[in-house]
Scaffold this motif. Structure first.
Motif, short mmCIF file in Angstrom:
data_model
loop_
_atom_site.label_atom_id
_atom_site.label_comp_id
_atom_site.label_asym_id
_atom_site.label_seq_id
_atom_site.Cartn_x
_atom_site.Cartn_y
_atom_site.Cartn_z
N LYS A 1 0.82 -1.21 0.00
CA LYS A 1 0.00 0.00 0.00
C LYS A 1 0.85 1.26 0.00
N PHE A 2 1.81 1.33 0.89
CA PHE A 2 2.69 2.50 0.97
C PHE A 2 4.16 2.09 0.82
N LYS A 3 4.36 0.94 0.17
CA LYS A 3 5.71 0.42 -0.11
C LYS A 3 6.57 0.31 1.14
N THR A 4 6.01 -0.35 2.16
CA THR A 4 6.73 -0.57 3.41
C THR A 4 7.24 -2.01 3.45
N ARG A 5 8.08 -2.29 4.42
CA ARG A 5 8.66 -3.64 4.49
C ARG A 5 7.78 -4.62 5.26
N TYR A 6 6.69 -4.15 5.83
CA TYR A 6 5.79 -5.05 6.55
C TYR A 6 4.35 -4.55 6.43
N ALA A 7 3.42 -5.48 6.55
CA ALA A 7 2.00 -5.15 6.60
C ALA A 7 1.68 -4.61 8.00
N THR A 8 0.55 -3.94 8.12
CA THR A 8 0.16 -3.36 9.41
C THR A 8 -1.27 -3.76 9.74
N PHE A 9 -1.48 -4.15 10.99
CA PHE A 9 -2.83 -4.35 11.51
C PHE A 9 -3.01 -3.28 12.57
N GLY A 10 -4.02 -2.44 12.40
CA GLY A 10 -4.18 -1.32 13.32
C GLY A 10 -5.60 -1.13 13.81
N PHE A 11 -5.71 -0.27 14.81
CA PHE A 11 -6.99 0.07 15.43
C PHE A 11 -7.18 1.58 15.40
N SER A 12 -8.42 2.01 15.30
CA SER A 12 -8.73 3.44 15.36
C SER A 12 -9.00 3.83 16.81
N ASP A 13 -9.27 5.10 17.02
CA ASP A 13 -9.53 5.58 18.38
C ASP A 13 -10.87 5.10 18.93
N THR A 14 -11.71 4.50 18.10
CA THR A 14 -12.99 3.98 18.62
C THR A 14 -12.82 2.61 19.27
N ALA A 15 -11.67 1.98 19.09
CA ALA A 15 -11.40 0.67 19.70
C ALA A 15 -11.21 0.84 21.21
N ASN A 16 -11.80 -0.06 21.96
CA ASN A 16 -11.71 -0.01 23.43
C ASN A 16 -10.45 -0.72 23.91
N LEU A 17 -9.31 -0.16 23.57
CA LEU A 17 -8.04 -0.77 23.96
C LEU A 17 -7.30 0.03 25.02
N ASP A 18 -7.90 1.09 25.51
CA ASP A 18 -7.24 1.96 26.48
C ASP A 18 -6.68 1.15 27.64
N GLU A 19 -5.42 1.41 27.94
CA GLU A 19 -4.75 0.73 29.04
C GLU A 19 -3.79 1.71 29.68
N GLY A 20 -4.25 2.42 30.70
CA GLY A 20 -3.40 3.41 31.36
C GLY A 20 -3.17 4.61 30.47
N ALA A 21 -1.94 5.11 30.45
CA ALA A 21 -1.62 6.31 29.68
C ALA A 21 -0.97 5.98 28.33
N LEU A 22 -0.69 4.70 28.05
CA LEU A 22 0.00 4.33 26.82
C LEU A 22 -0.41 2.92 26.40
N TRP A 23 -0.78 2.75 25.12
CA TRP A 23 -1.10 1.44 24.59
C TRP A 23 -0.87 1.44 23.09
N PRO A 24 -0.54 0.29 22.52
CA PRO A 24 -0.29 0.23 21.08
C PRO A 24 -1.60 0.22 20.30
N VAL A 25 -1.57 0.84 19.13
CA VAL A 25 -2.75 0.86 18.27
C VAL A 25 -2.46 0.31 16.88
N ALA A 26 -1.20 -0.02 16.58
CA ALA A 26 -0.86 -0.62 15.30
C ALA A 26 0.27 -1.62 15.50
N PHE A 27 0.22 -2.68 14.70
CA PHE A 27 1.18 -3.76 14.83
C PHE A 27 1.75 -4.12 13.46
N ALA A 28 3.05 -4.28 13.37
CA ALA A 28 3.69 -4.75 12.16
C ALA A 28 3.45 -6.24 12.03
#
Length: 161
Positions: A113-140
């Protein structure tokens, strides 16, 4: 000239040194055009847009991908739809995405898609993944192992909870 005026800098000189905005890349322009096309198609379908239409579009987009992204996209689609059947597949900036109440919760971006070396699986801000003050929202993603699939399934379930 007053001393104050001598110390003022022009707006041009406060930008990054030697860097000028050259516009969007071809890939970024294509993604924006795809988004416009998606919005127009959704408007034609109306508020009762069929979930099957979105799923067909997502599967067609995955089929266009090159390997290994195509295999990962197919597998991710199966994992996401099994983990959160309430999510509606749809395209988002030309990427397979999954929405709840019309808002994208997660998406898959192929490496091409953007000529990167890995695919990405990500979440938007509507995902209920909040965990404290820092949490990942995209994964290679380089490959989908059983462990990775289990983690994705758990994250998707948490995201829609």
């Amino acid at each position: 000239m007053s001393p104050k005026k001598e110390t003022q800098k022009s707006a041009k000189s406060t930008t990054a040194i030697g860097k000028k905005f050259k516009g969007f890349t071809d890939e970024e322009r294509l993604a924006m055009k795809e988004r416009i096309h998606e919005l127009k198609a959704a408007a034609r379908r109306g508020p009762r847009g069929d979930k099957a239409d979105g799923e067909g579009a997502v599967l067609a987009k995955i089929a266009e991908m090159r390997e290994p992204d195509r295999a990962m996209g197919k597998r991710l689609h199966a994992i996401i739809t099994a983990s959160a059947p309430g999510l509606s597949p749809r395209l988002w900036y030309g990427m397979p995405a999954y929405a709840k109440d019309g808002k994208v919760v997660c998406f898959f971006q192929s490496a091409q898609k953007f000529k990167t070396r890995y695919a990405t699986f990500g979440f938007s801000d509507t995902a209920n993944l909040d965990e404290g003050a820092l949490w990942p929202v995209a994964f290679a993603l380089k490959e989908l192992t059983a462990t990775v699939e289990a983690r994705i399934s758990a994250l998707v379930k948490k995201a829609v909870s």
